[in-house]
Scaffold this motif. Structure first.
Motif, mmCIF file in Angstrom:
data_model
loop_
_atom_site.group_PDB
_atom_site.id
_atom_site.type_symbol
_atom_site.label_atom_id
_atom_site.label_comp_id
_atom_site.label_asym_id
_atom_site.label_seq_id
_atom_site.Cartn_x
_atom_site.Cartn_y
_atom_site.Cartn_z
ATOM 1 N N THR A 152 0.830 -1.211 0.000
ATOM 2 C CA THR A 152 0.000 0.000 0.000
ATOM 3 C C THR A 152 0.857 1.251 0.000
ATOM 4 O O THR A 152 0.556 2.219 -0.703
ATOM 5 N N TRP A 153 1.949 1.230 0.788
ATOM 6 C CA TRP A 153 2.772 2.423 1.018
ATOM 7 C C TRP A 153 4.212 2.124 0.582
ATOM 8 O O TRP A 153 5.026 1.694 1.382
ATOM 9 N N ASP A 154 4.497 2.334 -0.697
ATOM 10 C CA ASP A 154 5.850 2.024 -1.192
ATOM 11 C C ASP A 154 6.744 3.249 -1.268
ATOM 12 O O ASP A 154 7.915 3.147 -1.627
ATOM 13 N N LYS A 155 6.198 4.422 -0.932
ATOM 14 C CA LYS A 155 6.972 5.670 -0.923
ATOM 15 C C LYS A 155 6.687 6.394 0.385
ATOM 16 O O LYS A 155 5.531 6.560 0.757
ATOM 17 N N TRP A 156 7.762 6.846 1.042
ATOM 18 C CA TRP A 156 7.603 7.491 2.349
ATOM 19 C C TRP A 156 8.340 8.818 2.385
ATOM 20 O O TRP A 156 9.453 8.940 1.864
ATOM 21 N N LEU A 157 7.724 9.796 3.028
ATOM 22 C CA LEU A 157 8.396 11.047 3.406
ATOM 23 C C LEU A 157 8.355 11.097 4.931
ATOM 24 O O LEU A 157 7.293 11.290 5.529
ATOM 25 N N ILE A 158 9.507 10.880 5.556
ATOM 26 C CA ILE A 158 9.580 10.780 7.011
ATOM 27 C C ILE A 158 10.250 12.032 7.564
ATOM 28 O O ILE A 158 11.409 12.321 7.258
ATOM 29 N N LEU A 159 9.514 12.768 8.380
ATOM 30 C CA LEU A 159 9.989 14.008 8.975
ATOM 31 C C LEU A 159 10.379 13.717 10.423
ATOM 32 O O LEU A 159 9.548 13.290 11.223
ATOM 33 N N ALA A 160 11.660 13.917 10.729
ATOM 34 C CA ALA A 160 12.206 13.619 12.058
ATOM 35 C C ALA A 160 12.244 12.111 12.317
ATOM 36 O O ALA A 160 11.732 11.613 13.320
ATOM 37 N N ALA A 161 12.857 11.391 11.378
ATOM 38 C CA ALA A 161 12.994 9.934 11.520
ATOM 39 C C ALA A 161 13.935 9.589 12.673
ATOM 40 O O ALA A 161 14.875 10.327 12.973
ATOM 41 N N THR A 189 14.799 16.245 8.116
ATOM 42 C CA THR A 189 14.899 16.561 9.541
ATOM 43 C C THR A 189 15.627 17.883 9.731
ATOM 44 O O THR A 189 16.591 18.173 9.012
ATOM 45 N N GLY A 190 15.181 18.682 10.689
ATOM 46 C CA GLY A 190 15.856 19.939 10.995
ATOM 47 C C GLY A 190 17.199 19.699 11.676
ATOM 48 O O GLY A 190 17.337 18.791 12.500
ATOM 49 N N GLN A 191 18.155 20.530 11.329
ATOM 50 C CA GLN A 191 19.478 20.431 11.951
ATOM 51 C C GLN A 191 19.390 20.628 13.464
ATOM 52 O O GLN A 191 20.172 20.043 14.233
ATOM 53 N N ASN A 192 18.436 21.454 13.900
ATOM 54 C CA ASN A 192 18.283 21.736 15.321
ATOM 55 C C ASN A 192 17.339 20.760 16.030
ATOM 56 O O ASN A 192 17.033 20.942 17.210
ATOM 57 N N ASP A 193 16.897 19.749 15.326
ATOM 58 C CA ASP A 193 16.039 18.721 15.920
ATOM 59 C C ASP A 193 16.930 17.723 16.661
ATOM 60 O O ASP A 193 17.957 17.278 16.130
ATOM 61 N N GLU A 194 16.538 17.338 17.850
ATOM 62 C CA GLU A 194 17.376 16.445 18.652
ATOM 63 C C GLU A 194 17.524 15.051 18.041
ATOM 64 O O GLU A 194 18.392 14.279 18.454
ATOM 65 N N ASN A 216 17.791 14.916 3.890
ATOM 66 C CA ASN A 216 18.083 16.347 3.967
ATOM 67 C C ASN A 216 18.019 16.765 5.433
ATOM 68 O O ASN A 216 16.957 16.728 6.055
ATOM 69 N N ILE A 217 19.189 17.134 5.978
ATOM 70 C CA ILE A 217 19.260 17.720 7.319
ATOM 71 C C ILE A 217 19.313 19.228 7.108
ATOM 72 O O ILE A 217 20.285 19.756 6.588
ATOM 73 N N VAL A 218 18.251 19.932 7.503
ATOM 74 C CA VAL A 218 17.999 21.298 7.046
ATOM 75 C C VAL A 218 18.506 22.321 8.050
ATOM 76 O O VAL A 218 18.100 22.320 9.218
#
Length: 247
Positions: A152-161, A189-194, A216-218
């Protein structure tokens, strides 16, 4: 080029619009409500195109507001397909929801939402090879559901994995099997995310499993999904995911 996708000049125009009209409160309007038997209603926006269209499902973070989150994602994702935003099973009050750290209940919610959307719109709703998007606790649910249901889900966009979302021998086995069925994963993921360092470990796990991945570490971004930068931040990741060849 995929149908309906705009070139770089148009992309620059969208970014400019995002910084002006959307910053002033303009946007896609209120989401529609989808009744889901046995679960809280989901929110959604129809796709920009006709015919059979994929689902891009966003799983909110703990305490997120699914209606407002859906409004944000509609700004960038309706050109690709159905933008669908379930409500996690945990009611935290004032429109806020959570997933209760429960991937089994999360999958039941997600499966029920897909079934309800298909029942309402029939063959306009694609049942396979869809996109799962998750943020924070929603990333935990997405990484658990996606690895168990890549059909069902063969493509993922993971934010803060976070690599800690995959534990135990079962997940290792599923990840090894995933190279045959998971077609693209984008980690953002944000560069400032833990959890930035955890995201890098997730990238390595996916590469080791021979699953196509980009990361992408932003710079300047924390643990957030900024409403005023939806096109700027997430259009290119979605373009890359949607360009995956259908199996």
């Amino acid at each position: 080029m995929l149908p309906g996708l705009v070139g770089l000049a148009s992309f620059a125009g969208l970014v400019a619009a995002e910084g002006s009209a959307w910053a002033k409160g303009a946007g896609p309007g209120d989401p529609q409500k989808l009744e889901v038997p046995g679960h809280a209603a989901a929110y959604f926006y129809p796709p920009g195109g006709g015919g059979l269209q994929p689902i891009l499902m966003f799983l909110h973070g703990r305490g997120g507001n699914p209606s407002e989150d859906c409004r944000k994602w509609a700004r960038v994702a309706t050109q690709f397909g159905w933008v669908v935003c379930p409500q996690g099973p945990e009611d935290r009050g004032g429109g806020a929801r959570g997933w209760g750290n429960n991937p089994v209940a999360g999958k039941d919610t997600i499966d029920s939402v897909v079934k309800a959307l298909r029942a309402k719109y029939n063959r306009r709703v694609q049942l396979r090879n869809n996109v799962l998007i998750g943020f924070s606790e929603g990333s935990f649910i997405a990484m658990q559901v996606g690895i168990k249901d890549p059909q069902t889900w063969d493509k993922w966009l993971i934010l803060a994995a976070n690599d800690q979302y995959w534990w135990g021998e079962e997940n290792k086995h599923l990840l090894e099997e995933g190279k045959k069925r998971i077609h693209r994963v984008y980690l953002y993921t944000g560069q400032n995310d833990e959890v930035a360092e955890n995201t890098k470990r997730v990238e390595k796990m996916l590469k080791d499993a021979k699953i196509p991945v980009r990361m992408n570490i932003v710079n300047g971004l924390g643990h957030e999904v900024p409403a005023d930068r939806m096109v700027t931040n997430y259009r290119r990741p979605l373009l890359w995911l949607m360009a995956a060849k259908k199996p």
